[in-house]
Design a protein around this motif. Structure first.
Motif, PDB file in Angstrom:
ATOM      1  N   PRO A   1       7.359   3.833  -9.613  1.00 14.75           N
ATOM      2  CA  PRO A   1       6.900   2.978  -8.785  1.00 14.75           C
ATOM      3  C   PRO A   1       6.603   1.615  -9.568  1.00 14.75           C
ATOM      4  O   PRO A   1       6.563   0.416  -9.006  1.00 14.75           O
ATOM      5  CB  PRO A   1       5.626   3.494  -8.421  1.00 14.75           C
ATOM      6  CG  PRO A   1       5.911   4.974  -8.258  1.00 14.75           C
ATOM      7  CD  PRO A   1       6.836   5.148  -9.548  1.00 14.75           C
ATOM      8  N   ALA A   2       6.680   1.674 -10.997  1.00 11.59           N
ATOM      9  CA  ALA A   2       6.704   0.312 -11.585  1.00 11.59           C
ATOM     10  C   ALA A   2       7.660  -0.584 -11.319  1.00 11.59           C
ATOM     11  O   ALA A   2       7.659  -1.988 -11.336  1.00 11.59           O
ATOM     12  CB  ALA A   2       6.474   0.718 -13.278  1.00 11.59           C
TER      13      ALA A   2
ATOM     14  N   PHE B   1      10.294  -6.480  -7.001  1.00  4.28           N
ATOM     15  CA  PHE B   1      10.989  -6.456  -5.618  1.00  4.28           C
ATOM     16  C   PHE B   1       9.657  -6.907  -4.567  1.00  4.28           C
ATOM     17  O   PHE B   1       9.946  -7.594  -3.596  1.00  4.28           O
ATOM     18  CB  PHE B   1      11.454  -5.152  -5.108  1.00  4.28           C
ATOM     19  CG  PHE B   1      12.769  -4.773  -6.034  1.00  4.28           C
ATOM     20  CD1 PHE B   1      13.946  -5.658  -5.885  1.00  4.28           C
ATOM     21  CD2 PHE B   1      12.927  -3.914  -7.059  1.00  4.28           C
ATOM     22  CE1 PHE B   1      15.009  -5.291  -6.565  1.00  4.28           C
ATOM     23  CE2 PHE B   1      13.868  -3.622  -7.742  1.00  4.28           C
ATOM     24  CZ  PHE B   1      15.047  -4.418  -7.592  1.00  4.28           C
ATOM     25  N   TRP B   2       8.605  -6.475  -4.969  1.00  3.73           N
ATOM     26  CA  TRP B   2       7.690  -6.848  -3.971  1.00  3.73           C
ATOM     27  C   TRP B   2       7.169  -8.269  -4.021  1.00  3.73           C
ATOM     28  O   TRP B   2       7.059  -8.981  -2.949  1.00  3.73           O
ATOM     29  CB  TRP B   2       6.313  -5.946  -4.456  1.00  3.73           C
ATOM     30  CG  TRP B   2       4.839  -6.102  -3.646  1.00  3.73           C
ATOM     31  CD1 TRP B   2       4.967  -5.990  -2.167  1.00  3.73           C
ATOM     32  CD2 TRP B   2       3.744  -6.654  -3.810  1.00  3.73           C
ATOM     33  NE1 TRP B   2       3.783  -6.247  -1.785  1.00  3.73           N
ATOM     34  CE2 TRP B   2       2.663  -6.688  -2.819  1.00  3.73           C
ATOM     35  CE3 TRP B   2       3.190  -7.117  -5.328  1.00  3.73           C
ATOM     36  CZ2 TRP B   2       1.352  -7.094  -2.944  1.00  3.73           C
ATOM     37  CZ3 TRP B   2       1.824  -7.515  -5.455  1.00  3.73           C
ATOM     38  CH2 TRP B   2       0.998  -7.743  -4.396  1.00  3.73           C
ATOM     39  N   LEU B   3       7.155  -8.755  -5.180  1.00  4.27           N
ATOM     40  CA  LEU B   3       7.082 -10.246  -5.481  1.00  4.27           C
ATOM     41  C   LEU B   3       7.977 -11.046  -4.858  1.00  4.27           C
ATOM     42  O   LEU B   3       7.725 -12.045  -3.946  1.00  4.27           O
ATOM     43  CB  LEU B   3       6.789 -10.481  -6.913  1.00  4.27           C
ATOM     44  CG  LEU B   3       5.652 -10.016  -7.598  1.00  4.27           C
ATOM     45  CD1 LEU B   3       5.647 -10.351  -8.998  1.00  4.27           C
ATOM     46  CD2 LEU B   3       4.283 -10.626  -7.162  1.00  4.27           C
ATOM     47  N   GLN B   4       9.207 -10.665  -5.090  1.00  4.47           N
ATOM     48  CA  GLN B   4      10.439 -11.276  -4.287  1.00  4.47           C
ATOM     49  C   GLN B   4      10.449 -11.353  -2.865  1.00  4.47           C
ATOM     50  O   GLN B   4      10.883 -12.174  -2.132  1.00  4.47           O
ATOM     51  CB  GLN B   4      11.755 -10.913  -4.711  1.00  4.47           C
ATOM     52  CG  GLN B   4      12.920 -11.415  -4.502  1.00  4.47           C
ATOM     53  CD  GLN B   4      14.227 -10.638  -4.950  1.00  4.47           C
ATOM     54  OE1 GLN B   4      14.546  -9.393  -5.063  1.00  4.47           O
ATOM     55  NE2 GLN B   4      15.066 -11.432  -5.276  1.00  4.47           N
TER      56      GLN B   4
ATOM     57  N   GLN C   1      13.336  -0.966  -1.110  1.00  4.37           N
ATOM     58  CA  GLN C   1      12.295  -1.465  -2.123  1.00  4.37           C
ATOM     59  C   GLN C   1      11.722  -2.736  -1.002  1.00  4.37           C
ATOM     60  O   GLN C   1      12.593  -3.486  -0.336  1.00  4.37           O
ATOM     61  CB  GLN C   1      13.102  -2.185  -3.228  1.00  4.37           C
ATOM     62  CG  GLN C   1      13.467  -1.205  -4.193  1.00  4.37           C
ATOM     63  CD  GLN C   1      12.331  -0.747  -5.121  1.00  4.37           C
ATOM     64  OE1 GLN C   1      11.143  -0.832  -4.723  1.00  4.37           O
ATOM     65  NE2 GLN C   1      12.607  -0.021  -6.168  1.00  4.37           N
ATOM     66  N   PRO C   2      10.421  -3.102  -1.385  1.00  2.00           N
ATOM     67  CA  PRO C   2       9.445  -2.610  -2.398  1.00  2.00           C
ATOM     68  C   PRO C   2       8.526  -1.180  -1.740  1.00  2.00           C
ATOM     69  O   PRO C   2       7.787  -1.023  -2.449  1.00  2.00           O
ATOM     70  CB  PRO C   2       8.576  -3.521  -2.587  1.00  2.00           C
ATOM     71  CG  PRO C   2       8.624  -4.578  -1.249  1.00  2.00           C
ATOM     72  CD  PRO C   2       9.851  -4.261  -0.560  1.00  2.00           C
TER      73      PRO C   2
END
Length: 456
Positions: A233-234, A239-242, A375-376
């Protein structure tokens, strides 16, 4: 350098990458890494580590710089494969060398201190990559992501050449010189003799069969496979920020996307050192594995249960916790060094198998559980990772049980041997004992101790 950083820094657009191609680029490196590890670890029992390891580091550094010349997906895959092949020599061989010098109450700290480089490296490179991208993007006609590969290689090559000068060999083949005196080398050899850790010896058919005749290669490898796939999960944080950025609206810059995940590596460094000192202090490898595995399992459950864009601060913090098991690598390999210390070649083989099969699984498991298109969020992958951490803890307890069982058997065999020595003339390993039932004819019997058993 992580291809994920280059991917979000312009490589995706410049080379027209799409779908799961980033996963395949990562997998190409893993394939090379897998193929090279066991042969390399076998060779390092015969070739001096101070030559073999730095030489391979020079090769992978040069190959890394050539990634900047890649024009398409196929070229990236080919070069990444050979980078992985050269790099396969490094980590398991270093852990084998460390295990050749240190006693159990010292080994955990040394193995984990070395492993912290895998976290400190991304921390430093994250800032370097952000600075290189901002300062060099477009310089001499090269895109920022190309400069990331070039700088990575430029930094690594001189370190590799330094390795030829300061890299130790094994106590059995390290020559006296400017690093170690003859007295220090003899001391190192005596220290290993005291704990029964054997130097390299001749390969025989019996020895090679012995690699597979005990549980060590199977369970140590399984334990390492589960650990190595327990922090996937790291990879989702970047991808979450993007994903906050939408067409016409930018929330995070490329530099921020590359640097904001860096604190997770700081968490890994701190926890790695904590696990190491704790493990050596209690003289047991399993307690940190249970604690870290539980922590990671809870982290995965919370990430899976939390909406992506609600409670953003909580999700941000728990992403930082995804690498709390990262430091267990050094402890697992320290445990493997200790459990197989009676056979140097088996020790090298088991350590090589641990890393090899961990990455065999990693060639396909992230693609299945963490496909790029999901993702994410990757709900199923995050839930599965919680299960992987639970399985890792169960395996650690099974290794503990079997190691204690073997220790009891060894103690019983030693007791039997000691009793036999007291009963037989002089306690010699090879002697003669008069048959009490045949005193009249003066018959005598030879005896020998084999694996702690008295053979008449």
């Amino acid at each position: 350098m992580s291809p994920q950083n280059a991917y979000v820094s312009g490589m995706q657009t410049d080379l027209g990458l799409h779908g799961n191609e980033l996963n395949y680029i990562t997998t190409a490196w893993t394939c090379g890494y897998v193929i090279g590890q066991i042969p390399s670890n076998m060779l390092v029992t015969r070739i001096r580590p101070s030559i073999w390891i730095p030489l391979m580091e020079v090769i992978w550094s040069v190959l890394t710089m050539t990634l900047a010349s890649a024009k398409n997906f196929r070229t990236l895959v080919a070069i990444r494969f050979f980078v992985g092949l050269a790099e396969s020599t490094f980590y398991p061989s270093i852990q084998y060398v460390i295990g050749s010098w240190y006693k159990p109450d010292e080994l955990g700290k040394r193995a984990c201190i070395f492993h912290t480089a895998s976290a400190i490296g991304p921390m430093i490179s994250g800032f370097l990559q952000a600075g290189a991208y901002d300062g060099l993007n477009g310089k001499y006609g090269l895109a920022g992501w190309k400069w990331l590969f070039i700088i990575d290689g430029i930094i690594t090559v001189p370190i590799a050449f330094l390795g030829f000068l300061i890299m130790p060999d094994l106590p059995s083949n390290t020559p006296a010189g400017y690093l170690y005196t003859e007295d220090e080398i003899q001391l190192a050899r005596r220290r290993m003799e005291e704990i029964g850790r054997k130097p390299p010896s001749r390969y025989t058919k019996k020895k090679i069969i012995g690699f597979f005749s005990t549980w060590h290669v199977y369970l140590c490898t399984l334990l390492y496979v589960l650990f190595n796939n327990g922090s996937n999960p790291a990879t989702s944080m970047i991808f979450w920020l993007q994903s906050f950025n939408t067409p016409g609206h930018q929330v995070f810059t490329v530099a921020q996307i590359n640097t904001y995940p860096i604190p997770m590596y700081a968490v890994q460094v701190v926890t790695t050192l904590a696990w190491a000192w704790w493990s050596d202090a209690v003289k047991a490898r399993w307690p940190p594995m249970i604690f870290a595995g539980t922590w990671s399992m809870i982290t995965c459950i919370i990430l899976a249960a939390s909406p992506l864009y609600e409670h953003v601060a909580r999700r941000w913090v728990f992403y930082y916790f995804t690498l709390v098991t990262g430091g267990l690598s050094g402890l697992i390999l320290a445990w493997a060094n200790e459990l197989t210390g009676h056979d140097s070649e088996k020790r090298a083989f088991v350590i090589g198998c641990c890393n090899t099969f961990a990455y065999v699984v990693q060639t396909w498991l992230p693609i299945v559980l963490f496909p790029q298109e999901e993702q994410p969020r990757v709900f199923k992958g995050t839930v599965a990772t919680a299960g992987i951490n639970f399985a890792m803890m169960c395996t650690a307890l099974l290794v503990l049980f079997l190691s204690r069982r073997d220790a009891r058997r060894a103690a019983a065999a030693q007791w039997q041997a000691d009793v036999a020595r007291e009963e037989i003339l002089g306690g010699n390993q090879l002697g003669v004992a008069e048959d009490n039932d045949s005193k009249d004819d003066g018959k005598v019997h030879e005896f020998e101790l084999v694996d702690g058993e008295v053979i008449l």
